[in-house]
Write an enzyme that holds these catalytic residues in place. Structure first.
Site, short mmCIF file in Angstrom:
data_model
loop_
_atom_site.label_atom_id
_atom_site.label_comp_id
_atom_site.label_asym_id
_atom_site.label_seq_id
_atom_site.Cartn_x
_atom_site.Cartn_y
_atom_site.Cartn_z
N HIS A 16 -4.16 9.81 -32.46
CA HIS A 16 -4.13 8.43 -32.95
C HIS A 16 -3.13 8.31 -34.09
O HIS A 16 -2.54 9.29 -34.55
CB HIS A 16 -5.53 7.94 -33.38
CG HIS A 16 -6.04 8.48 -34.68
ND1 HIS A 16 -7.12 7.94 -35.34
CD2 HIS A 16 -5.63 9.52 -35.44
CE1 HIS A 16 -7.35 8.60 -36.45
NE2 HIS A 16 -6.48 9.57 -36.54
N CYS A 35 -2.69 10.37 -41.89
CA CYS A 35 -3.17 9.76 -40.65
C CYS A 35 -2.27 8.61 -40.20
O CYS A 35 -2.45 8.05 -39.12
CB CYS A 35 -4.62 9.28 -40.79
SG CYS A 35 -5.82 10.49 -40.21
N HIS A 41 -0.91 12.14 -34.47
CA HIS A 41 -1.55 13.42 -34.75
C HIS A 41 -2.89 13.39 -34.04
O HIS A 41 -3.32 12.33 -33.57
CB HIS A 41 -1.75 13.63 -36.26
CG HIS A 41 -2.73 12.68 -36.83
ND1 HIS A 41 -2.42 11.39 -37.15
CD2 HIS A 41 -4.06 12.80 -37.08
CE1 HIS A 41 -3.49 10.75 -37.58
NE2 HIS A 41 -4.51 11.58 -37.54
N HIS A 43 -7.14 14.85 -33.47
CA HIS A 43 -8.38 15.40 -34.04
C HIS A 43 -9.22 15.99 -32.92
O HIS A 43 -9.16 15.52 -31.78
CB HIS A 43 -9.21 14.32 -34.72
CG HIS A 43 -8.57 13.71 -35.93
ND1 HIS A 43 -8.55 14.32 -37.16
CD2 HIS A 43 -7.89 12.55 -36.09
CE1 HIS A 43 -7.92 13.56 -38.03
NE2 HIS A 43 -7.49 12.48 -37.40
N ASP A 81 -10.69 11.69 -23.86
CA ASP A 81 -10.28 13.09 -24.01
C ASP A 81 -8.81 13.30 -23.61
O ASP A 81 -8.39 12.90 -22.52
CB ASP A 81 -11.19 13.98 -23.15
CG ASP A 81 -11.01 15.45 -23.49
OD1 ASP A 81 -10.76 15.76 -24.68
OD2 ASP A 81 -11.13 16.29 -22.57
N HIS A 82 -8.06 13.90 -24.54
CA HIS A 82 -6.62 14.15 -24.37
C HIS A 82 -5.82 12.87 -24.22
O HIS A 82 -4.76 12.86 -23.57
CB HIS A 82 -6.37 15.11 -23.19
CG HIS A 82 -6.76 16.52 -23.49
ND1 HIS A 82 -8.08 16.91 -23.60
CD2 HIS A 82 -6.02 17.63 -23.74
CE1 HIS A 82 -8.12 18.20 -23.89
NE2 HIS A 82 -6.89 18.65 -23.99
N GLU A 128 -14.97 13.35 -37.34
CA GLU A 128 -13.52 13.39 -37.11
C GLU A 128 -12.94 14.69 -37.65
O GLU A 128 -12.00 15.24 -37.09
CB GLU A 128 -12.86 12.19 -37.78
CG GLU A 128 -11.44 11.95 -37.30
CD GLU A 128 -10.87 10.68 -37.91
OE1 GLU A 128 -10.62 9.74 -37.14
OE2 GLU A 128 -10.69 10.63 -39.13
NI NI Z 1 -6.41 10.92 -38.15
#
Ligand code: NI
Length: 143
Positions: A16, A35, A41, A43, A81-82, A128
């Site tokens: 995200h 972020c 990037h 998580h 996911d992914h 997160e």
């Molecule tokens: Ni983040």
């Protein structure tokens, strides 16, 4: 009858970028820090879904955890996911992809399916990072 809380954990990895459209990269960096990296990037998220219900005397369960897992995977994990949450996840469209907004959106995805099992959705918790998590208890918890 006594009610019991039952929690299932599922995991997903997703990318995200936290940013506000109307702000410059510098302004976004001030609010969101790393972020807000324009190149995204990721998580490793932990999702905890807690349901509440009575123990069924014949089976000894509130609800079968395999059923809960299937609902979470089909309605949430498979979509996240992914993936890039900003651009690929239909239920996060036009929402800033924070853990807070994820928890609310995931609740909305899951609630009808959980209710259909005859139990209540009690909490959606998202970790997160290992130091940060959010919990959402639904609209009835709001004051
Ligand atoms: Ni983040």
């Amino acid at each position: 009858m006594s009610k019991v809380f039952l929690t299932r954990r599922e995991r997903f990895n997703a990318a995200h970028r936290m940013f506000h459209e109307g702000w410059t990269d510098d302004e976004n960096m001030q609010v969101y820090g790393k972020c807000s990296n324009p190149n995204w990037h990721g998580h490793n998220y932990n999702l905890f879904v807690t349901v509440k219900g009575s123990v069924k005397p014949d089976i000894g369960y509130v609800v079968n955890l395999k059923t809960i897992s299937k609902i979470i995977n089909e309605n949430v994990i498979d979509k996240l996911d992914h993936k890039n949450i900003n651009i690929e996840v239909d239920f996060m469209k036009d929402v800033i992809p924070s853990a807070e907004n994820l928890a609310i959106a995931i609740w909305e995805q899951l609630e009808p399916h959980i209710i259909a099992l005859g139990v209540e959705l009690h909490c959606v918790k998202i970790e997160e990072t290992e130091n940060n998590y959010v919990e959402y208890f639904g609209i009835n918890d709001e004051i």
